[in-house]
Write a protein that holds these residues in place. Structure first.
Motif, short mmCIF file in Angstrom:
data_model
loop_
_atom_site.label_atom_id
_atom_site.label_comp_id
_atom_site.label_asym_id
_atom_site.label_seq_id
_atom_site.Cartn_x
_atom_site.Cartn_y
_atom_site.Cartn_z
N SER A 84 0.65 -1.25 0.05
CA SER A 84 -0.12 -0.04 0.15
C SER A 84 0.80 1.23 -0.11
N SER A 85 2.08 1.28 0.43
CA SER A 85 2.82 2.44 0.68
C SER A 85 3.22 2.83 -0.74
N VAL A 86 2.97 1.88 -1.92
CA VAL A 86 3.14 2.49 -2.93
C VAL A 86 2.40 3.83 -3.40
N ALA A 87 0.97 3.95 -2.93
CA ALA A 87 0.14 4.90 -3.12
C ALA A 87 0.68 6.29 -2.41
N TYR A 88 1.88 6.43 -1.55
CA TYR A 88 2.21 7.54 -0.91
C TYR A 88 3.80 7.76 -0.99
N GLY A 89 4.37 6.55 -1.13
CA GLY A 89 5.92 6.63 -1.33
C GLY A 89 6.57 7.72 -2.19
N THR A 90 6.07 7.52 -3.68
CA THR A 90 6.74 8.52 -4.52
C THR A 90 6.22 9.80 -4.14
N GLU A 91 5.06 10.19 -3.64
CA GLU A 91 4.36 11.40 -3.43
C GLU A 91 5.25 12.06 -2.15
N GLN A 92 5.69 11.32 -1.39
CA GLN A 92 6.48 11.88 -0.16
C GLN A 92 7.91 12.42 -0.63
N ILE A 93 8.31 11.84 -1.55
CA ILE A 93 9.61 12.27 -2.43
C ILE A 93 9.39 13.51 -3.02
N LEU A 94 8.34 13.48 -3.81
CA LEU A 94 7.80 14.78 -4.75
C LEU A 94 7.70 16.08 -3.58
N ILE A 95 7.03 15.65 -2.62
CA ILE A 95 6.51 16.78 -1.56
C ILE A 95 7.81 17.69 -1.25
N VAL A 96 8.94 16.77 -1.07
CA VAL A 96 10.11 17.46 -0.60
C VAL A 96 10.81 18.17 -1.62
N SER B 181 2.75 17.08 -9.98
CA SER B 181 3.06 17.69 -8.64
C SER B 181 2.12 17.58 -7.65
N PRO B 182 2.75 17.21 -6.51
CA PRO B 182 1.89 16.43 -5.31
C PRO B 182 0.68 17.93 -4.66
N THR B 183 -0.25 17.79 -4.36
CA THR B 183 -1.10 18.99 -3.81
C THR B 183 -1.96 18.33 -2.52
N PRO B 184 -2.34 19.06 -1.52
CA PRO B 184 -2.95 18.27 -0.45
C PRO B 184 -4.15 17.89 -0.76
N GLU B 185 -4.92 18.17 -2.00
CA GLU B 185 -6.26 17.85 -2.03
C GLU B 185 -6.41 16.42 -2.86
N GLU B 186 -5.38 16.21 -3.58
CA GLU B 186 -5.53 15.10 -4.60
C GLU B 186 -4.11 14.35 -4.47
N THR B 187 -4.31 12.93 -4.51
CA THR B 187 -2.87 12.12 -4.39
C THR B 187 -2.36 12.18 -5.72
N VAL B 188 -0.82 11.54 -5.83
CA VAL B 188 -0.34 11.42 -7.07
C VAL B 188 -0.92 10.36 -7.97
N VAL B 189 -1.27 9.26 -7.22
CA VAL B 189 -1.85 8.14 -7.94
C VAL B 189 -3.24 8.46 -8.42
N SER B 190 -4.14 9.46 -7.79
CA SER B 190 -5.08 9.95 -8.60
C SER B 190 -4.82 10.74 -9.65
N LYS B 191 -3.83 11.58 -9.61
CA LYS B 191 -3.49 12.52 -10.76
C LYS B 191 -3.09 11.54 -11.92
N ILE B 192 -2.16 10.70 -11.83
CA ILE B 192 -1.92 9.72 -12.76
C ILE B 192 -3.04 8.97 -13.37
N ALA B 193 -3.75 8.63 -12.45
CA ALA B 193 -5.04 7.81 -13.09
C ALA B 193 -5.88 8.73 -14.06
N GLU B 194 -6.13 9.77 -13.38
CA GLU B 194 -6.68 10.87 -14.23
C GLU B 194 -6.35 11.16 -15.62
N ALA B 195 -4.99 11.37 -15.54
CA ALA B 195 -4.17 11.62 -16.84
C ALA B 195 -4.37 10.45 -17.88
#
Length: 605
Positions: free
Chosen positions: A39-51, A276-290
């Motif tokens: 499950s950490s796949v859903a936020y691991g990349t996002e945590q890198i991009l946030i920094v 780019s990560p945002t508080p309102e939407e996760t990275v996986v959500s943005k990739i899936a939408e794109a």
């Protein structure tokens, strides 16, 4: 009523002989024990991009080499923990490794860190699952704490029903998530190769101003949050079907391959799509939408992502009770954690885990970003201690091929120690409380252990010289009047001994006169002692009398205080009566080394 509700919620009790049937196959174990890591796949990349985005969008290309470095660390950990599984097939992971090779204190640091980490796992997973839901349904954003608490309650109940049942429920969403992420990665890759993505992204190697080693290390340590949960398989080996260690090792390798593939795939798509990560939407959500637009596939991916993030907490529900059992067996945690419940799981551990993680969600208001650093550092401490413990083991035992094994664990120890130090230096403002809370946990472990050792010393007998002492018996019955409750108690007392005395506490002379007359008329064959209480207190004169009896007869008789008590038909009727019998019993339990017994009389109306 309560028992019926319990049976509906957690099911019928299971026989102890059915324990072997509760063991997990590799497929079910992968679902239960890998759900946290996957499950950490859903936020691991996002945590890198946030920094990285704090340096500007041009810095996002660093996410690729950082992701590759995380992938290398994952490989080292999988190889290291595979060795741990074969060396310690009884489970316990870092706790047993550190205790066996580095000493009890170090083992408790590893065990305490893991317990805290499992609590954080449940809190982070439920919060992250809520984030995925609120990304698809923004109207729920203000109710995220409530949603998280409902998730924790559901998981707690599900695990109380037994590990096999929870594994059967988990298997489908876990494998659906894996399939959905691979479909997303393959479809995204095809779309990128076919030129369907027109995002302007910085090329690899693009110069970035203000970049520093500190920030890159901070991004790397954030990405390492994707590795939490890797140790769960080695901690829960007893939950596997036989041969347990072989099945556990195969499950660990399978988890590593799936996790590594998904993590690097999501990182590449995030870079190629210019996410780019945002508080309102996760990275996986943005990739899936794109990739698919906001259609059926998008909501399917969001749904299974939310579900796996939520169910990832089940890894902790499988590992926390087992680790608590091992600590309790070594007398560092309360013995209640050794008890199996109706469904053969360690129910007390499951319930405590649910309660503590729910409190954590409330305190942090369900903020995943604030919880993840605590979550990650809590697991990298035992990672490091486990690797170091295995190094000491190979040097001490020198089995065949030990140099290669030592090399693997040495690389693992140096790497995980480096990550731990990076976490401490780059995220100290977010993790400082670990350095207060963890020593308190260790202190509590030692106090619990000292208590059990003191009790053992005090209760231990000499089998050759210590024999039962034969004495007479004196029974004292506190009475509040002449009733069937008193009659019932006196009848029982006289069946044990003839040395019975009733005690009545009176507040005035008229009360004394009436009681003496009625007792003489009744004549139950038991002496009545009347005590005068000038201050309308029952307890004080009664305790003075018991002290006198104890002083006079302790050497020749066992003293029993026999307390009459009527039991009302309905619970609410207890509120209509004073509870003097309960007060007497509570006081005597805490003050006297005498026998205290209650004779119940059940009322029918």
């Amino acid at each position: 009523m309560g028992n019926k509700l319990k049976r509906v919620v957690i099911g019928k009790p299971m026989k102890s002989g059915e324990l072997e049937e509760e063991k997990l196959s590799k497929m079910k174990a992968l679902a239960v024990l890998s759900s946290d890591a996957l499950s950490s796949v859903a936020y691991g990349t996002e945590q890198i991009l946030i920094v990285l985005v704090t340096l500007g969008f041009a810095a996002v290309w660093y996410s690729i080499p950082i992701s590759i470095a995380v992938l290398g660390l994952l490989t080292i950990l999988i190889l290291s923990y595979r060795q741990t599984i074969y060396s310690y097939p009884s489970g316990g992971g870092a706790y047993l490794v550190a205790k066996d090779n580095l000493g009890v204190g170090t083992g408790l640091i590893a065990g305490g860190s893991l317990l805290v980490d499992y609590i954080l796992t449940v809190a982070v997973s439920s919060s992250a699952g809520t984030d995925a839901i609120t990304s698809a349904f923004p109207s729920l954003h203000d109710h995220r704490v409530l949603v998280s608490l409902i998730m924790i309650l559901f998981l707690t109940i599900m695990n109380l029903r037994g590990i096999t049942e929870s594994a059967s429920i988990l298997a489908l969403p876990v494998y659906l998530f894996v399939a959905a992420i691979f479909v997303l990665i393959i479809a995204g890759l095809i779309k990128y190769v076919m030129g369907g993505i027109h995002a302007e992204v910085p090329e690899l190697g693009t110069a970035v101003s203000n970049v520093s080693l500190f920030l890159l290390l901070k991004a790397f340590s954030s990405g390492c949050s994707a590795l939490t949960g890797v140790e769960a398989v080695s901690n829960a080996i007893p939950n596997f079907k036989q041969p347990a260690e072989k099945n556990a090792a195969k499950t660990l390798v399978a988890m590593g391959m799936i996790l590594g593939s998904m993590f690097i795939g999501i990182s590449l798509l995030a870079y190629w799509y210019g996410i780019s990560p945002t508080p309102e939407e996760t990275v996986v959500s943005k990739i899936a939408e794109a990739t698919f637009g906001r259609g059926v596939l998008y909501y399917l991916i969001q749904g299974v992502t939310a579900l796996i993030l939520f169910l990832a907490a089940n890894t902790a529900y499988a590992a926390f009770p087992l680790l608590a059992f091992m600590l309790a067996k070594d007398k560092f945690m309360p013995h209640m954690f050794k008890v199996r419940g109706d469904r053969l799981g360690f129910s007390n551990g499951i319930i405590i885990l649910g309660v503590l993680s729910a409190l954590l969600v409330i305190v942090f208001h369900g903020d995943t970003e604030n919880l993840i650093p605590l979550y990650a550092v809590g697991v990298f401490i035992p990672f490091t201690l486990s690797q170091f413990g295995m190094m000491v083991r190979w040097i001490r035992l020198k089995p065949e091929g030990w140099i290669i094994k030592l090399l693997i664990n040495t690389i693992g120890m140096i790497t995980t120690l480096t990550i731990t130090l990076i976490f401490i230096f780059t995220k100290f403002s977010q993790i400082w409380m670990v350095f207060i809370f963890l020593p308190l946990v260790i202190f509590l472990f030692f106090r619990i252990h000292r208590h059990y050792m003191n009790i053992a010393d005090e209760l231990r007998i000499n089998l050759e010289s210590d024999k039962p002492e034969i004495k007479g018996s004196t029974i004292v019955i506190p009475v509040a009047g002449i009733t069937r409750v008193v009659l019932h108690s006196i009848s029982y007392a006289k069946s044990l001994t003839d040395n019975v005395v009733a005690v009545f506490v009176a507040f005035d002379e008229e009360e004394i006169r009436k009681m003496e007359e009625k007792w003489e008329e009744w004549n139950p064959g038991v002496r009545l002692i009347i005590l005068r209480s000038r201050y309308r207190s029952v307890m004080r004169p009664l305790m003075k009398f018991i002290d006198t009896v104890e002083w006079k007869t302790a050497e020749t008789d066992h003293i029993t205080i026999l307390i009459p008590q009527f039991i009302t038909k309905h619970w609410w009727q207890n509120l209509l009566h004073n509870q003097t019998s309960l007060l007497i019993r509570a006081y005597l339990y805490n003050q006297k080394d005498i026998v205290i017994a209650t004779v119940p009389y059940h009322l029918n109306r």
